[in-house]
Design a protein around this motif. Structure first.
Motif, PDB file in Angstrom:
ATOM      1  N   UNK A  31       0.835  -1.068  -0.079  1.00 19.06           N
ATOM      2  CA  UNK A  31      -0.092   0.073  -0.018  1.00 19.06           C
ATOM      3  C   UNK A  31       0.783   1.214   0.023  1.00 19.06           C
ATOM      4  N   UNK A  32       1.876   1.206   0.773  1.00 19.37           N
ATOM      5  CA  UNK A  32       2.732   2.413   0.606  1.00 19.37           C
ATOM      6  C   UNK A  32       3.434   2.541  -0.479  1.00 19.37           C
ATOM      7  N   UNK A  33       3.781   1.480  -1.553  1.00 19.36           N
ATOM      8  CA  UNK A  33       4.233   1.578  -2.892  1.00 19.36           C
ATOM      9  C   UNK A  33       3.096   2.230  -3.587  1.00 19.36           C
ATOM     10  N   UNK A  34       1.846   2.064  -3.449  1.00 22.13           N
ATOM     11  CA  UNK A  34       0.853   2.440  -4.302  1.00 22.13           C
ATOM     12  C   UNK A  34       0.715   3.947  -4.063  1.00 22.13           C
ATOM     13  N   UNK A  35       0.856   4.375  -3.103  1.00 25.47           N
ATOM     14  CA  UNK A  35       0.544   5.867  -2.781  1.00 25.47           C
ATOM     15  C   UNK A  35       1.805   6.503  -3.251  1.00 25.47           C
ATOM     16  N   UNK A  36       3.043   5.908  -3.270  1.00 31.09           N
ATOM     17  CA  UNK A  36       4.180   6.543  -3.946  1.00 31.09           C
ATOM     18  C   UNK A  36       3.965   6.578  -5.537  1.00 31.09           C
ATOM     19  N   UNK A  37       3.460   5.614  -5.983  1.00 31.60           N
ATOM     20  CA  UNK A  37       3.000   5.486  -7.365  1.00 31.60           C
ATOM     21  C   UNK A  37       2.167   6.424  -7.727  1.00 31.60           C
ATOM     22  N   UNK A  38       1.040   6.891  -6.864  1.00 36.42           N
ATOM     23  CA  UNK A  38       0.140   7.671  -7.273  1.00 36.42           C
ATOM     24  C   UNK A  38       0.893   9.371  -7.316  1.00 36.42           C
ATOM     25  N   UNK A  39       1.758   9.697  -6.482  1.00 38.14           N
ATOM     26  CA  UNK A  39       2.744  10.630  -6.699  1.00 38.14           C
ATOM     27  C   UNK A  39       3.505  10.592  -8.033  1.00 38.14           C
ATOM     28  N   UNK A  40       4.021   9.542  -8.523  1.00 41.91           N
ATOM     29  CA  UNK A  40       4.773   9.449  -9.538  1.00 41.91           C
ATOM     30  C   UNK A  40       3.977   9.645 -10.746  1.00 41.91           C
ATOM     31  N   UNK A  48       1.116  -1.300 -12.820  1.00 41.60           N
ATOM     32  CA  UNK A  48      -0.107  -1.437 -12.082  1.00 41.60           C
ATOM     33  C   UNK A  48      -0.930  -2.645 -12.326  1.00 41.60           C
ATOM     34  N   UNK A  49      -1.136  -2.992 -13.665  1.00 42.18           N
ATOM     35  CA  UNK A  49      -1.922  -3.976 -14.177  1.00 42.18           C
ATOM     36  C   UNK A  49      -1.321  -5.415 -13.571  1.00 42.18           C
ATOM     37  N   UNK A  50      -0.085  -5.495 -13.609  1.00 44.50           N
ATOM     38  CA  UNK A  50       0.603  -6.791 -13.095  1.00 44.50           C
ATOM     39  C   UNK A  50       0.464  -6.902 -11.422  1.00 44.50           C
ATOM     40  N   UNK A  51       0.884  -5.916 -10.926  1.00 40.45           N
ATOM     41  CA  UNK A  51       1.071  -5.951  -9.313  1.00 40.45           C
ATOM     42  C   UNK A  51      -0.197  -5.986  -8.624  1.00 40.45           C
ATOM     43  N   UNK A  52      -1.078  -5.237  -9.246  1.00 38.64           N
ATOM     44  CA  UNK A  52      -2.533  -5.377  -8.725  1.00 38.64           C
ATOM     45  C   UNK A  52      -3.298  -6.690  -8.786  1.00 38.64           C
ATOM     46  N   UNK A  53      -3.055  -7.432  -9.830  1.00 40.37           N
ATOM     47  CA  UNK A  53      -3.722  -8.565  -9.854  1.00 40.37           C
ATOM     48  C   UNK A  53      -2.876  -9.495  -9.317  1.00 40.37           C
ATOM     49  N   UNK A  54      -1.536  -9.491  -8.709  1.00 36.45           N
ATOM     50  CA  UNK A  54      -0.695 -10.378  -8.097  1.00 36.45           C
ATOM     51  C   UNK A  54      -1.048 -10.593  -6.741  1.00 36.45           C
TER      52      UNK A  54
END
Length: 101
Positions: free
Chosen positions: A22-31, A51-57
Protein backbone atom coordinates in the motif's frame (compact mmCIF):
# COMPACT_ATOMS: atom_id res chain seq x y z
CA UNK A 1 -16.96 2.87 -7.67
CA UNK A 2 -19.13 0.63 -5.54
CA UNK A 3 -18.42 -0.45 -1.97
CA UNK A 4 -17.73 -3.99 -3.17
CA UNK A 5 -14.77 -2.59 -5.11
CA UNK A 6 -13.45 -1.09 -1.88
CA UNK A 7 -12.94 -4.37 -0.02
CA UNK A 8 -10.08 -6.64 -1.02
CA UNK A 9 -9.68 -10.13 0.40
CA UNK A 10 -6.04 -11.14 0.69
CA UNK A 11 -4.53 -14.45 1.79
CA UNK A 12 -3.49 -14.39 5.44
CA UNK A 13 0.08 -15.36 4.52
CA UNK A 14 0.45 -12.06 2.61
CA UNK A 15 -0.58 -9.93 5.58
CA UNK A 16 2.99 -8.80 6.33
CA UNK A 17 3.47 -7.64 2.72
CA UNK A 18 0.35 -5.50 2.39
CA UNK A 19 1.53 -2.43 4.34
CA UNK A 20 4.57 -2.13 2.03
CA UNK A 21 2.36 -2.83 -1.00
CA UNK A 22 0.00 0.00 0.00
CA UNK A 23 2.87 2.40 0.72
CA UNK A 24 4.22 1.68 -2.76
CA UNK A 25 0.81 2.34 -4.31
CA UNK A 26 0.68 5.77 -2.66
CA UNK A 27 4.19 6.54 -3.96
CA UNK A 28 3.04 5.34 -7.37
CA UNK A 29 0.16 7.81 -7.23
CA UNK A 30 2.65 10.65 -6.69
CA UNK A 31 4.78 9.36 -9.57
CA UNK A 32 1.72 9.24 -11.85
CA UNK A 33 0.90 12.85 -10.99
CA UNK A 34 4.47 13.94 -11.66
CA UNK A 35 4.63 12.10 -14.98
CA UNK A 36 1.36 13.65 -16.11
CA UNK A 37 2.55 17.12 -15.13
CA UNK A 38 5.76 16.52 -17.10
CA UNK A 39 3.83 15.09 -20.05
CA UNK A 40 5.90 11.91 -19.83
CA UNK A 41 3.51 9.55 -21.57
CA UNK A 42 6.13 6.81 -21.91
CA UNK A 43 6.57 6.71 -18.14
CA UNK A 44 2.78 6.76 -17.72
CA UNK A 45 2.48 3.76 -20.05
CA UNK A 46 5.11 1.90 -18.04
CA UNK A 47 3.45 2.77 -14.73
CA UNK A 48 0.05 1.68 -16.00
CA UNK A 49 1.51 -1.59 -17.24
CA UNK A 50 3.18 -2.24 -13.89
CA UNK A 51 -0.06 -1.44 -12.04
CA UNK A 52 -1.88 -4.04 -14.15
CA UNK A 53 0.52 -6.76 -13.07
CA UNK A 54 1.05 -5.92 -9.44
CA UNK A 55 -2.62 -5.32 -8.72
CA UNK A 56 -3.69 -8.77 -9.85
CA UNK A 57 -0.73 -10.40 -8.11
CA UNK A 58 -1.98 -9.18 -4.75
CA UNK A 59 -5.70 -9.42 -5.47
CA UNK A 60 -6.28 -5.70 -6.06
CA UNK A 61 -8.21 -5.96 -9.31
CA UNK A 62 -9.20 -2.28 -9.25
CA UNK A 63 -5.50 -1.30 -9.29
CA UNK A 64 -5.05 -3.49 -12.37
CA UNK A 65 -8.14 -2.04 -14.06
CA UNK A 66 -7.03 1.54 -13.48
CA UNK A 67 -3.52 0.63 -14.61
CA UNK A 68 -4.86 -0.70 -17.91
CA UNK A 69 -6.79 2.50 -18.48
CA UNK A 70 -3.72 4.60 -17.66
CA UNK A 71 -1.60 2.56 -20.07
CA UNK A 72 -4.20 2.84 -22.85
CA UNK A 73 -4.74 6.57 -22.31
CA UNK A 74 -0.99 7.22 -22.25
CA UNK A 75 -0.64 5.44 -25.59
CA UNK A 76 -3.17 7.97 -26.96
CA UNK A 77 -1.60 10.90 -25.03
CA UNK A 78 -5.04 11.50 -23.51
CA UNK A 79 -4.29 13.81 -20.58
CA UNK A 80 -7.91 14.13 -19.49
CA UNK A 81 -8.40 10.36 -19.28
CA UNK A 82 -5.17 9.92 -17.34
CA UNK A 83 -6.11 12.72 -14.96
CA UNK A 84 -9.49 11.04 -14.36
CA UNK A 85 -7.74 7.71 -13.68
CA UNK A 86 -5.38 9.37 -11.21
CA UNK A 87 -8.35 10.90 -9.39
CA UNK A 88 -10.10 7.55 -9.26
CA UNK A 89 -6.91 5.87 -8.04
CA UNK A 90 -6.47 8.44 -5.26
CA UNK A 91 -10.07 7.94 -4.13
CA UNK A 92 -9.68 4.17 -4.23
CA UNK A 93 -6.45 4.17 -2.23
CA UNK A 94 -7.95 6.43 0.41
CA UNK A 95 -10.97 4.15 0.92
CA UNK A 96 -9.91 0.57 0.18
CA UNK A 97 -10.23 -1.91 3.03
CA UNK A 98 -8.21 -5.11 3.25
CA UNK A 99 -9.63 -8.29 4.77
CA UNK A 100 -7.36 -11.26 5.48
CA UNK A 101 -8.60 -14.77 4.96
Amino acid sequence: MTDTNLTVTVAKDLEDLIPVFMTNRHKELDTLRGALTAGDFEQLKQLGHRMKGVGKSYGFITVSDIGKRVEDAAAKTDRAAIDACIGEYAAYLSRVKVVYE
